[in-house]
Write a protein that holds these residues in place. Structure first.
Motif, PDB file in Angstrom:
ATOM      1  N   LYS A  99       0.823  -1.214   0.000  1.00  0.00           N
ATOM      2  CA  LYS A  99       0.000   0.000   0.000  1.00  0.00           C
ATOM      3  C   LYS A  99       0.863   1.273   0.000  1.00  0.00           C
ATOM      4  CE  LYS A  99      -3.874  -0.392   2.503  1.00  0.00           C
ATOM      5  NZ  LYS A  99      -3.983  -0.130   3.942  1.00  0.00           N
ATOM      6  N   LEU A 100       1.930   1.214   0.776  1.00  0.00           N
ATOM      7  CA  LEU A 100       2.830   2.375   0.793  1.00  0.00           C
ATOM      8  C   LEU A 100       3.379   2.609  -0.621  1.00  0.00           C
ATOM      9  CD1 LEU A 100       4.889   1.701   4.081  1.00  0.00           C
ATOM     10  CD2 LEU A 100       3.041   3.340   3.773  1.00  0.00           C
ATOM     11  N   HIS A 101       3.747   1.516  -1.278  1.00  0.00           N
ATOM     12  CA  HIS A 101       4.297   1.601  -2.641  1.00  0.00           C
ATOM     13  C   HIS A 101       3.274   2.193  -3.604  1.00  0.00           C
ATOM     14  CE1 HIS A 101       6.886   0.864  -5.937  1.00  0.00           C
ATOM     15  NE2 HIS A 101       6.217  -0.162  -6.421  1.00  0.00           N
ATOM     16  N   GLU A 102       2.042   1.695  -3.507  1.00  0.00           N
ATOM     17  CA  GLU A 102       0.949   2.221  -4.357  1.00  0.00           C
ATOM     18  C   GLU A 102       0.789   3.726  -4.181  1.00  0.00           C
ATOM     19  OE1 GLU A 102      -3.060   0.646  -3.672  1.00  0.00           O
ATOM     20  OE2 GLU A 102      -2.099  -1.329  -3.947  1.00  0.00           O
ATOM     21  N   LYS A 108      11.998   4.081   4.529  1.00  0.00           N
ATOM     22  CA  LYS A 108      13.371   3.861   4.991  1.00  0.00           C
ATOM     23  C   LYS A 108      13.346   3.440   6.451  1.00  0.00           C
ATOM     24  CE  LYS A 108      15.756   6.652   1.724  1.00  0.00           C
ATOM     25  NZ  LYS A 108      16.368   5.643   0.858  1.00  0.00           N
ATOM     26  N   ILE A 109      14.266   2.568   6.807  1.00  0.00           N
ATOM     27  CA  ILE A 109      14.386   2.135   8.200  1.00  0.00           C
ATOM     28  C   ILE A 109      15.769   2.565   8.670  1.00  0.00           C
ATOM     29  CG2 ILE A 109      14.236   0.163   9.789  1.00  0.00           C
ATOM     30  CD1 ILE A 109      11.727   0.484   7.970  1.00  0.00           C
ATOM     31  N   ILE A 110      15.816   3.264   9.804  1.00  0.00           N
ATOM     32  CA  ILE A 110      17.124   3.618  10.372  1.00  0.00           C
ATOM     33  C   ILE A 110      17.277   2.968  11.746  1.00  0.00           C
ATOM     34  CG2 ILE A 110      17.455   5.779   9.094  1.00  0.00           C
ATOM     35  CD1 ILE A 110      16.545   7.267  11.688  1.00  0.00           C
ATOM     36  N   GLU A 128      12.589  -1.574   1.425  1.00  0.00           N
ATOM     37  CA  GLU A 128      13.348  -0.388   1.021  1.00  0.00           C
ATOM     38  C   GLU A 128      13.628  -0.414  -0.481  1.00  0.00           C
ATOM     39  OE1 GLU A 128      15.670   1.295   4.878  1.00  0.00           O
ATOM     40  OE2 GLU A 128      16.762  -0.200   3.698  1.00  0.00           O
ATOM     41  N   GLN A 129      13.939  -1.606  -0.959  1.00  0.00           N
ATOM     42  CA  GLN A 129      14.243  -1.742  -2.384  1.00  0.00           C
ATOM     43  C   GLN A 129      13.017  -1.433  -3.248  1.00  0.00           C
ATOM     44  OE1 GLN A 129      15.697  -5.636  -3.185  1.00  0.00           O
ATOM     45  NE2 GLN A 129      17.581  -4.826  -4.092  1.00  0.00           N
ATOM     46  N   LEU A 130      11.876  -2.013  -2.844  1.00  0.00           N
ATOM     47  CA  LEU A 130      10.648  -1.833  -3.619  1.00  0.00           C
ATOM     48  C   LEU A 130      10.263  -0.364  -3.752  1.00  0.00           C
ATOM     49  CD1 LEU A 130       8.067  -3.239  -4.911  1.00  0.00           C
ATOM     50  CD2 LEU A 130       7.032  -3.003  -2.639  1.00  0.00           C
TER      51      LEU A 130
END
Ligand code: IPE
Ligand code: IPE
Ligand code: MG
Length: 259
Positions: A99-102, A108-110, A128-130
């Protein structure tokens, strides 16, 4: 990738809607306790509050949202709560990433990933890659993050890459190694849950961030609460070391755009 200049070197152009909001999502446990529910129920509701906040940030045209999900000190909690939080993080990655991608969100994760299990690290890398090329909101989740850890890992990584800098380096040389090198410094910091402290969040990056504290518990934080924080931000005078008179007379050094 854009490179952003530090507020201690260049005065940022800061007005209107904050470009970067950083949030300590605190108060999940107390929210649950008030309702005679287990703390886990508060964490679960916290995910919903995050979903709503992400949506509101997109609509309000905030460019970067960074949230503290698990601190390097949260390992001190009872083992069952730590393990619940890790499972919740994993589930969130599994359920929400598509959904985030859509929605064109870059995730990002830190934080220090060395204590996460392989499955979680794999999911993080995939997510992250997607979403890496997405150009809408950048959502950063700080997980097993600590501000001091960040500064230390940056120094170590820099010296590994450039041993010749040992003993003589500047902010400029260190900054690319800090976890949030891809984002401008936060304009607005929000902490829910009533405590007024930073709890080892973005220590370096918040040098000139406006701080906002609210008693609202994180699961109850909504669009209206976010707008109240933004209104408070908009009523402040960000001087970055200059005087109020300088700003009003237009004699202050120019706030050069830092993007
Ligand atoms: C914030 O809520 C979530 C995490 C730290 C993971 P808390 O769990 O700290 O809730 P309170 O502060 O005990 O109410
Ligand atoms: C800060 O909340 C960390 C997160 C929200 C992830 P805590 O609840 O852990 O902070 P303290 O212990 O009250 O300072
Ligand atoms: Mg807390």
């Amino acid at each position: 990738m854009p490179s952003f200049q530090s507020s201690t070197r260049v005065i940022p152009n800061a007005s209107g809607v904050p470009r970067h909001i950083a949030i300590i999502m605190d108060g999940n446990g107390r929210w649950a306790k008030k309702r005679f529910l287990p703390r886990a129920a508060g964490h679960q509701r916290g995910v919903e509050a995050l979903r709503e906040t992400v949506k509101a940030c997109r609509e309000l045209d905030v460019k970067y949202l960074t949230v503290f999900a698990f601190s390097s000190e949260n390992w001190r909690r009872p083992a069952d709560e730590v393990s619940f939080l890790m499972q919740l993080f994993l589930k969130m990655l599994e359920r929400e990433v598509a959904k985030l991608h859509e929605n064109n969100i870059c995730l990002k994760i830190i934080g220090d990933r060395s204590h996460f299990d392989d499955q979680l690290n794999r999911r993080i890398a995939e997510a992250e890659q997607l979403t890496a090329d997405n150009t809408g909101l950048t959502l950063t989740i700080a997980a097993n993050y600590g501000g001091r850890w960040d500064i230390m890992q940056a120094v170590r990584a820099m010296l590994r890459d450039k041993p010749e800098l040992s003993g003589n380096f500047s902010e400029l040389e260190l900054e690319p190694y800090l976890s949030m090198h891809y984002a401008p410094e936060p304009d607005l910091f929000i902490r829910t849950g009533g405590e007024q402290r930073i709890s080892n969040f973005l220590l370096w990056q918040m040098a000139y961030t406006e701080l906002y504290f609210t008693d609202t518990l994180w699961p109850a934080f909504d669009r209206e609460a976010l707008q109240a924080a933004i209104r408070s931000y908009q009523s402040r005078e960000r001087r970055f070391g200059r005087t109020s008179e300088q700003l009003r007379s237009g004699q202050a050094p120019e706030g050069k755009a830092d993007a």
